[in-house]
Design a protein around this motif. Structure first.
Motif, PDB file in Angstrom:
ATOM      1  N   ARG A 119      17.134   9.377   0.475  1.00 48.49           N
ATOM      2  CA  ARG A 119      16.451  10.547   1.030  1.00 48.49           C
ATOM      3  C   ARG A 119      15.805  10.170   2.355  1.00 48.49           C
ATOM      4  O   ARG A 119      14.972   9.260   2.417  1.00 48.49           O
ATOM      5  CB  ARG A 119      15.390  11.065   0.057  1.00 48.49           C
ATOM      6  CG  ARG A 119      14.693  12.303   0.585  1.00 48.49           C
ATOM      7  CD  ARG A 119      13.780  12.957  -0.431  1.00 48.49           C
ATOM      8  NE  ARG A 119      13.178  14.154   0.142  1.00 48.49           N
ATOM      9  CZ  ARG A 119      12.372  14.967  -0.535  1.00 48.49           C
ATOM     10  NH1 ARG A 119      12.063  14.715  -1.788  1.00 48.49           N
ATOM     11  NH2 ARG A 119      11.870  16.033   0.062  1.00 48.49           N
ATOM     12  N   ASP A 121      14.516  12.739   4.714  1.00 46.47           N
ATOM     13  CA  ASP A 121      14.059  13.989   5.323  1.00 46.47           C
ATOM     14  C   ASP A 121      12.541  14.138   5.344  1.00 46.47           C
ATOM     15  O   ASP A 121      12.032  15.227   5.494  1.00 46.47           O
ATOM     16  CB  ASP A 121      14.683  15.189   4.585  1.00 46.47           C
ATOM     17  CG  ASP A 121      14.177  15.309   3.151  1.00 46.47           C
ATOM     18  OD1 ASP A 121      13.820  14.268   2.551  1.00 46.47           O
ATOM     19  OD2 ASP A 121      14.140  16.436   2.632  1.00 46.47           O
ATOM     20  N   THR A 180      15.521  24.345  -3.913  1.00 45.36           N
ATOM     21  CA  THR A 180      15.932  24.266  -2.505  1.00 45.36           C
ATOM     22  C   THR A 180      17.459  24.402  -2.421  1.00 45.36           C
ATOM     23  O   THR A 180      18.147  23.476  -1.991  1.00 45.36           O
ATOM     24  CB  THR A 180      15.473  22.939  -1.853  1.00 45.36           C
ATOM     25  OG1 THR A 180      16.011  21.836  -2.617  1.00 45.36           O
ATOM     26  CG2 THR A 180      13.962  22.847  -1.812  1.00 45.36           C
ATOM     27  N   ASP A 182      21.266  25.171  -1.359  1.00 44.38           N
ATOM     28  CA  ASP A 182      22.068  25.268  -0.133  1.00 44.38           C
ATOM     29  C   ASP A 182      23.086  26.375  -0.354  1.00 44.38           C
ATOM     30  O   ASP A 182      24.033  26.222  -1.123  1.00 44.38           O
ATOM     31  CB  ASP A 182      22.762  23.932   0.133  1.00 44.38           C
ATOM     32  CG  ASP A 182      23.497  23.902   1.469  1.00 44.38           C
ATOM     33  OD1 ASP A 182      23.690  24.984   2.067  1.00 44.38           O
ATOM     34  OD2 ASP A 182      23.885  22.810   1.913  1.00 44.38           O
ATOM     35  N   TYR A 244      17.347  22.336   2.697  1.00 39.95           N
ATOM     36  CA  TYR A 244      16.108  21.644   3.043  1.00 39.95           C
ATOM     37  C   TYR A 244      14.941  22.634   3.055  1.00 39.95           C
ATOM     38  O   TYR A 244      15.046  23.710   3.656  1.00 39.95           O
ATOM     39  CB  TYR A 244      16.202  20.997   4.432  1.00 39.95           C
ATOM     40  CG  TYR A 244      17.124  19.808   4.496  1.00 39.95           C
ATOM     41  CD1 TYR A 244      16.746  18.580   3.980  1.00 39.95           C
ATOM     42  CD2 TYR A 244      18.386  19.913   5.077  1.00 39.95           C
ATOM     43  CE1 TYR A 244      17.591  17.478   4.042  1.00 39.95           C
ATOM     44  CE2 TYR A 244      19.243  18.823   5.147  1.00 39.95           C
ATOM     45  CZ  TYR A 244      18.839  17.601   4.623  1.00 39.95           C
ATOM     46  OH  TYR A 244      19.680  16.518   4.690  1.00 39.95           O
ATOM     47  N   ARG A 296      11.384  18.294  10.332  1.00 40.11           N
ATOM     48  CA  ARG A 296      12.506  18.640   9.448  1.00 40.11           C
ATOM     49  C   ARG A 296      13.301  19.821   9.992  1.00 40.11           C
ATOM     50  O   ARG A 296      14.526  19.871   9.854  1.00 40.11           O
ATOM     51  CB  ARG A 296      11.994  18.930   8.045  1.00 40.11           C
ATOM     52  CG  ARG A 296      13.104  18.962   7.008  1.00 40.11           C
ATOM     53  CD  ARG A 296      12.555  19.207   5.623  1.00 40.11           C
ATOM     54  NE  ARG A 296      11.832  18.058   5.109  1.00 40.11           N
ATOM     55  CZ  ARG A 296      11.153  18.057   3.956  1.00 40.11           C
ATOM     56  NH1 ARG A 296      11.105  19.172   3.233  1.00 40.11           N
ATOM     57  NH2 ARG A 296      10.531  16.978   3.544  1.00 40.11           N
ATOM     58  N   ALA A 300      17.246  19.713  10.810  1.00 39.40           N
ATOM     59  CA  ALA A 300      18.225  20.631  10.221  1.00 39.40           C
ATOM     60  C   ALA A 300      19.010  21.372  11.287  1.00 39.40           C
ATOM     61  O   ALA A 300      20.234  21.521  11.186  1.00 39.40           O
ATOM     62  CB  ALA A 300      17.518  21.614   9.297  1.00 39.40           C
ATOM     63  N   ARG A 305      21.028  14.333   9.063  1.00 39.93           N
ATOM     64  CA  ARG A 305      20.509  14.080   7.726  1.00 39.93           C
ATOM     65  C   ARG A 305      19.328  13.118   7.752  1.00 39.93           C
ATOM     66  O   ARG A 305      18.763  12.797   6.708  1.00 39.93           O
ATOM     67  CB  ARG A 305      21.607  13.499   6.830  1.00 39.93           C
ATOM     68  CG  ARG A 305      22.732  14.466   6.494  1.00 39.93           C
ATOM     69  CD  ARG A 305      23.800  13.808   5.636  1.00 39.93           C
ATOM     70  NE  ARG A 305      23.222  13.157   4.463  1.00 39.93           N
ATOM     71  CZ  ARG A 305      23.283  11.846   4.240  1.00 39.93           C
ATOM     72  NH1 ARG A 305      23.865  11.041   5.115  1.00 39.93           N
ATOM     73  NH2 ARG A 305      22.763  11.333   3.146  1.00 39.93           N
TER      74      ARG A 305
END
Length: 326
Positions: A119, A121, A180, A182, A244, A296, A300, A305
C-alpha cells in the motif's frame, strides 16, 4: 573526522540526499507536481468565489484522539508535551462557532498509521484540503465538492459529469466487499462515487465497539450506550475515485449534550474534549465539512499508484524508499 550513525531501518544522510534529489529531478514527479499546483489553484479559486475564507490553524495542540491512527508526540526542550494534530477539527469548529460561516485551509495533518505491504497511498504527514460550512444538509456539501472537482478535472484536461452516484456504506460493502469500490468500466476512466451513511460504531476484532468515524461526526440520534451506538448511522460521506478514498466528511455534532453522549457511550475521556464541549455549550450553528487529501487526489488524477510521486518531499524517513516503490 566525523562519523555518521545509521540504523538498519533508516537510510544514512548521504543516501537520503541522493534519493531526494533523484526524486525531484524525475520528469514524472515534475509533471505530477505541476498537476498538484493546478489543483491547489483551482480549488482556491472555486471556493473563494463561493465565499470561503482561508485560515491557518496550529499543528501543535493538546492531545485529542480523533482517529484510530496513532498520534505523533512532540516535546519541547523544557520537556513540555504537545501533539501534532490529526486534523484541524477542533479549530475549525471554533471558527464556525465564532461566526465564520465558510472556512478553507490547506492543512498539514499528521497520523502515525502502520505500514501495510503493497500500500503506497498514504503518508504520515499530508495536506488536507479542509472545508467547513454552516449547513444542516449533507447534500449541500457534496454538491459543493462536485463543483470543485469539475473545475479541478477540467484543469487536468478532462470533463466529468455530476452529480456523482451515491451508495450507502452497507450496500458498498455487501456488493463490492469494500467501502472504497472502484466502479470503472475502463481503466482510463475517472470514476467518482459518494459512499454515505457510515455507522457511528461497530465491533472490532475482539467484539468491542469502536468508532467508525471521528467522535465529532453527527449520528442520527444521541447514543445511549456502546451497543446502541453500533445501531446508529451518521450523516457522513466519503468521496471515492477509482478505488481510492480522496475525501471524507460529515455533519458535525453542534450540541454539547449530544457530543457528551457520544463520548460517554464510547468510553472516551470527556476531559480531553473539554474545550470543544465548552465551545458547543456557548452556542454553535449546525455545520459540516469535508477533508480532501491533496496528495492522494493528485496521485489518482496522475494515474499513479504511489503517493510519493505526487509529493516533492515524501516520507523517505521510514515510509517508502525508491527501491520499494510499486
Amino acid at each position: 573526522m566525523s562519523s555518521e550513525i545509521t540504523s538498519p531501518t533508516r537510510p544514512c544522510a548521504t543516501d537520503l540526499a541522493a534519493a531526494t534529489l533523484a526524486h525531484l529531478r524525475d520528469p514524472v514527479v515534475r509533471a505530477n507536481l505541476a498537476l498538484r499546483r493546478s489543483i491547489v489553484r483551482e480549488v482556491r479559486a472555486q471556493l473563494e468565489g463561493e465565499g470561503f475564507e482561508e485560515y491557518e490553524t496550529p499543528v501543535l495542540g493538546e492531545r485529542i484522539n480523533e482517529y484510530s491512527a496513532g498520534l505523533i508526540r512532540a516535546q519541547s526542550a523544557a520537556g513540555d508535551e504537545w501533539w501534532l494534530t490529526q486534523s484541524p477539527q477542533l479549530f475549525k469548529q471554533m471558527l464556525i462557532a465564532s461566526g465564520r460561516t465558510r472556512y478553507l485551509q490547506f492543512a498539514h495533518c499528521f497520523r502515525d498509521e502502520p505500514r501495510e505491504p503493497g500500500r503506497y497511498d498514504r503518508m504520515r504527514e499530508f495536506i488536507q484540503i479542509d472545508i467547513e460550512m454552516v449547513t444542516d444538509d449533507p447534500a449541500e456539501i457534496r454538491r459543493l465538492v462536485e463543483r470543485v472537482m469539475v473545475r479541478v478535472c477540467r484543469a487536468a484536461g478532462r470533463a466529468i459529469s455530476t452529480p456523482f452516484p451515491e451508495m450507502d456504506a452497507a450496500t458498498a460493502v455487501a456488493h463490492y466487499g469494500t467501502d472504497t469500490p472502484d466502479l470503472r468500466t475502463d481503466p482510463d476512466e475517472w470514476s467518482f462515487v459518494w459512499i454515505t451513511d457510515f455507522p457511528l460504531a461497530e465491533p472490532d476484532g475482539s467484539g468491542r465497539p469502536r468508532l467508525v468515524r471521528h467522535p465529532m461526526a453527527r449520528p442520527e440520534q444521541p447514543p445511549r450506550d456502546a451497543d446502541h451506538a453500533c445501531s446508529l448511522r451518521t450523516y457522513s460521506y466519503d468521496l471515492v475515485l477509482n478505488g481510492y478514498e480522496i475525501g471524507s466528511g460529515d455533519l458535525r455534532i453542534h450540541d454539547a449534550a449530544e457530543q457528551l453522549a457520544v463520548l460517554r457511550a464510547m468510553d472516551l475521556p470527556a476531559e480531553q474534549y473539554q474545550v470543544l464541549l465548552d465551545v458547543l455549550a456557548d452556542g454553535c450553528p449546525p455545520h459540516g465539512g469535508v477533508g480532501l487529501g491533496l496528495d492522494r487526489l493528485a496521485m489518482a488524477l496522475a494515474g499513479s499508484r504511489d503517493i510519493a510521486q505526487a509529493s516533492a518531499f515524501p516520507h523517505w524517513f521510514g515510509r517508502v524508499l525508491p527501491e520499494e516503490a510499486p
